[in-house]
Design a protein around this motif. Sequence first.
Motif, PDB file in Angstrom:
ATOM      1  N   ALA A 145      -7.456   3.867  -4.570  1.00 23.86           N
ATOM      2  CA  ALA A 145      -8.614   4.382  -3.850  1.00 23.86           C
ATOM      3  C   ALA A 145      -8.425   5.889  -3.844  1.00 23.86           C
ATOM      4  O   ALA A 145      -7.806   6.453  -2.943  1.00 23.86           O
ATOM      5  N   ASN A 146      -8.947   6.536  -4.886  1.00 25.30           N
ATOM      6  CA  ASN A 146      -8.652   7.955  -5.096  1.00 25.30           C
ATOM      7  C   ASN A 146      -9.059   8.850  -3.936  1.00 25.30           C
ATOM      8  O   ASN A 146      -8.369   9.813  -3.611  1.00 25.30           O
ATOM      9  N   ALA A 147     -10.175   8.499  -3.341  1.00 25.21           N
ATOM     10  CA  ALA A 147     -10.648   9.331  -2.234  1.00 25.21           C
ATOM     11  C   ALA A 147      -9.644   9.343  -1.086  1.00 25.21           C
ATOM     12  O   ALA A 147      -9.606  10.277  -0.286  1.00 25.21           O
ATOM     13  N   LYS A 148      -8.832   8.301  -1.018  1.00 23.36           N
ATOM     14  CA  LYS A 148      -7.830   8.199   0.051  1.00 23.36           C
ATOM     15  C   LYS A 148      -6.426   8.483  -0.462  1.00 23.36           C
ATOM     16  O   LYS A 148      -5.463   8.340   0.283  1.00 23.36           O
ATOM     17  N   ASN A 149      -6.285   8.886  -1.742  1.00 27.11           N
ATOM     18  CA  ASN A 149      -4.966   9.104  -2.338  1.00 27.11           C
ATOM     19  C   ASN A 149      -4.056   7.909  -2.095  1.00 27.11           C
ATOM     20  O   ASN A 149      -2.885   8.056  -1.724  1.00 27.11           O
ATOM     21  N   THR A 150      -4.578   6.722  -2.293  1.00 27.43           N
ATOM     22  CA  THR A 150      -3.857   5.495  -1.979  1.00 27.43           C
ATOM     23  C   THR A 150      -3.836   4.563  -3.182  1.00 27.43           C
ATOM     24  O   THR A 150      -4.827   4.455  -3.894  1.00 27.43           O
ATOM     25  N   VAL A 151      -2.702   3.923  -3.378  1.00 27.59           N
ATOM     26  CA  VAL A 151      -2.605   2.890  -4.400  1.00 27.59           C
ATOM     27  C   VAL A 151      -2.137   1.598  -3.743  1.00 27.59           C
ATOM     28  O   VAL A 151      -1.470   1.620  -2.702  1.00 27.59           O
ATOM     29  N   TYR A 152      -2.507   0.495  -4.372  1.00 29.22           N
ATOM     30  CA  TYR A 152      -2.166  -0.826  -3.879  1.00 29.22           C
ATOM     31  C   TYR A 152      -1.486  -1.631  -4.974  1.00 29.22           C
ATOM     32  O   TYR A 152      -1.760  -1.425  -6.157  1.00 29.22           O
ATOM     33  N   LEU A 153      -0.647  -2.549  -4.571  1.00 30.97           N
ATOM     34  CA  LEU A 153      -0.050  -3.491  -5.506  1.00 30.97           C
ATOM     35  C   LEU A 153      -0.248  -4.891  -4.933  1.00 30.97           C
ATOM     36  O   LEU A 153       0.383  -5.243  -3.936  1.00 30.97           O
ATOM     37  N   GLN A 154      -1.143  -5.637  -5.551  1.00 29.05           N
ATOM     38  CA  GLN A 154      -1.351  -7.023  -5.158  1.00 29.05           C
ATOM     39  C   GLN A 154      -0.392  -7.873  -5.965  1.00 29.05           C
ATOM     40  O   GLN A 154      -0.434  -7.873  -7.194  1.00 29.05           O
ATOM     41  N   MET A 155       0.467  -8.599  -5.252  1.00 21.72           N
ATOM     42  CA  MET A 155       1.484  -9.412  -5.913  1.00 21.72           C
ATOM     43  C   MET A 155       1.221 -10.879  -5.608  1.00 21.72           C
ATOM     44  O   MET A 155       1.230 -11.287  -4.444  1.00 21.72           O
ATOM     45  N   ASN A 156       0.954 -11.641  -6.644  1.00 23.33           N
ATOM     46  CA  ASN A 156       0.687 -13.077  -6.515  1.00 23.33           C
ATOM     47  C   ASN A 156       1.776 -13.874  -7.219  1.00 23.33           C
ATOM     48  O   ASN A 156       2.521 -13.334  -8.036  1.00 23.33           O
ATOM     49  N   SER A 157       1.831 -15.154  -6.918  1.00 22.46           N
ATOM     50  CA  SER A 157       2.805 -16.054  -7.547  1.00 22.46           C
ATOM     51  C   SER A 157       4.212 -15.473  -7.487  1.00 22.46           C
ATOM     52  O   SER A 157       4.940 -15.442  -8.493  1.00 22.46           O
ATOM     53  N   LEU A 202      -4.470   8.389 -12.024  1.00 25.46           N
ATOM     54  CA  LEU A 202      -5.444   8.822 -11.028  1.00 25.46           C
ATOM     55  C   LEU A 202      -6.608   9.573 -11.665  1.00 25.46           C
ATOM     56  O   LEU A 202      -7.564   9.919 -10.983  1.00 25.46           O
ATOM     57  N   VAL A 203      -6.498   9.789 -12.978  1.00 30.02           N
ATOM     58  CA  VAL A 203      -7.555  10.499 -13.698  1.00 30.02           C
ATOM     59  C   VAL A 203      -8.477   9.513 -14.419  1.00 30.02           C
ATOM     60  O   VAL A 203      -9.696   9.599 -14.325  1.00 30.02           O
ATOM     61  N   THR A 204      -7.871   8.558 -15.146  1.00 31.18           N
ATOM     62  CA  THR A 204      -8.654   7.630 -15.964  1.00 31.18           C
ATOM     63  C   THR A 204      -8.692   6.213 -15.413  1.00 31.18           C
ATOM     64  O   THR A 204      -9.441   5.382 -15.902  1.00 31.18           O
ATOM     65  N   SER A 205      -7.844   5.915 -14.419  1.00 27.26           N
ATOM     66  CA  SER A 205      -7.664   4.560 -13.870  1.00 27.26           C
ATOM     67  C   SER A 205      -7.024   3.604 -14.870  1.00 27.26           C
ATOM     68  O   SER A 205      -7.033   2.382 -14.641  1.00 27.26           O
ATOM     69  N   SER A 221       0.840  -1.192   0.000  1.00 23.24           N
ATOM     70  CA  SER A 221       0.000   0.000   0.000  1.00 23.24           C
ATOM     71  C   SER A 221       0.876   1.243   0.000  1.00 23.24           C
ATOM     72  O   SER A 221       1.983   1.232   0.541  1.00 23.24           O
ATOM     73  N   CYS A 222       0.369   2.301  -0.600  1.00 22.14           N
ATOM     74  CA  CYS A 222       1.079   3.582  -0.611  1.00 22.14           C
ATOM     75  C   CYS A 222       0.067   4.698  -0.469  1.00 22.14           C
ATOM     76  O   CYS A 222      -0.867   4.788  -1.275  1.00 22.14           O
ATOM     77  N   ALA A 223       0.256   5.521   0.533  1.00 20.21           N
ATOM     78  CA  ALA A 223      -0.640   6.646   0.772  1.00 20.21           C
ATOM     79  C   ALA A 223       0.088   7.947   0.506  1.00 20.21           C
ATOM     80  O   ALA A 223       1.210   8.158   0.999  1.00 20.21           O
ATOM     81  N   ALA A 224      -0.535   8.820  -0.267  1.00 16.33           N
ATOM     82  CA  ALA A 224       0.021  10.143  -0.557  1.00 16.33           C
ATOM     83  C   ALA A 224      -0.577  11.172   0.394  1.00 16.33           C
ATOM     84  O   ALA A 224      -1.772  11.129   0.699  1.00 16.33           O
ATOM     85  N   SER A 225       0.278  12.089   0.855  1.00 17.03           N
ATOM     86  CA  SER A 225      -0.178  13.088   1.819  1.00 17.03           C
ATOM     87  C   SER A 225      -1.128  14.100   1.189  1.00 17.03           C
ATOM     88  O   SER A 225      -1.957  14.694   1.885  1.00 17.03           O
ATOM     89  N   GLN A 226      -1.022  14.301  -0.125  1.00 14.43           N
ATOM     90  CA  GLN A 226      -1.876  15.256  -0.824  1.00 14.43           C
ATOM     91  C   GLN A 226      -1.806  15.002  -2.324  1.00 14.43           C
ATOM     92  O   GLN A 226      -0.935  14.288  -2.809  1.00 14.43           O
ATOM     93  N   ARG A 227      -2.766  15.579  -3.020  1.00 15.83           N
ATOM     94  CA  ARG A 227      -2.745  15.568  -4.483  1.00 15.83           C
ATOM     95  C   ARG A 227      -2.343  16.970  -4.943  1.00 15.83           C
ATOM     96  O   ARG A 227      -2.766  17.966  -4.376  1.00 15.83           O
ATOM     97  N   THR A 228      -1.523  17.023  -5.970  1.00 19.67           N
ATOM     98  CA  THR A 228      -1.106  18.301  -6.530  1.00 19.67           C
ATOM     99  C   THR A 228      -1.336  18.288  -8.035  1.00 19.67           C
ATOM    100  O   THR A 228      -1.731  17.263  -8.598  1.00 19.67           O
TER     101      THR A 228
END
Length: 118
Positions: A73-85, A53-56, A21-28
Motif C-alpha cells: 500500500a504505497n500511500a502508506k509505505n506499507t507492505v504485507y505478506l500473506q502466508m497460507n498453507s 515500490l515503483v513497478t509493483s 505487515s511492515c510500515a516504513a517511517s519514510q521513503r527515501t
Amino acid sequence: QVQLVESGGGLVQAGGSLRLSCAASQRTSSMYGMGWFRQAPGKEREFVASISLVTSSTSYADSAKGRFTISSANAKNTVYLQMNSLKPDDTAVYYCGGGYYPFPNKYWGQGTQVTVAS
C-alpha cells in the motif's frame, strides 16, 4: 534513517495462515523496494519475497511460491505478506527489509516471530 516496524507474527497450526505487515517511517531515494526475509534458529537469514515500490513487480523464493503473497500500500509505505498453507519449516523470525528491488536489504525491521506447530 528509515525505520521499519513489523507486526502480525504469532503461533499457528500447520496448514493455517498468517498476515505480516511492515510500515516504513519514510521513503527515501534508496527505498525502491521492500520485502521479507527470515531466519530460523541455527540458520542464515534467507530471502522470502519482495516487491518493487515503483513497478509493483514481485519476486519470491522457491519455498514461498504458491503459498505466500506480497503486496503493498504505497500511500502508506506499507507492505504485507500473506502466508497460507504454513508448514513447521516456515518457523522463523521474519524480518522486513527495505532498499533496492529485488533484494531490499539496506534497512531492517526488528523482526517478528512466526511459529508453525505440527
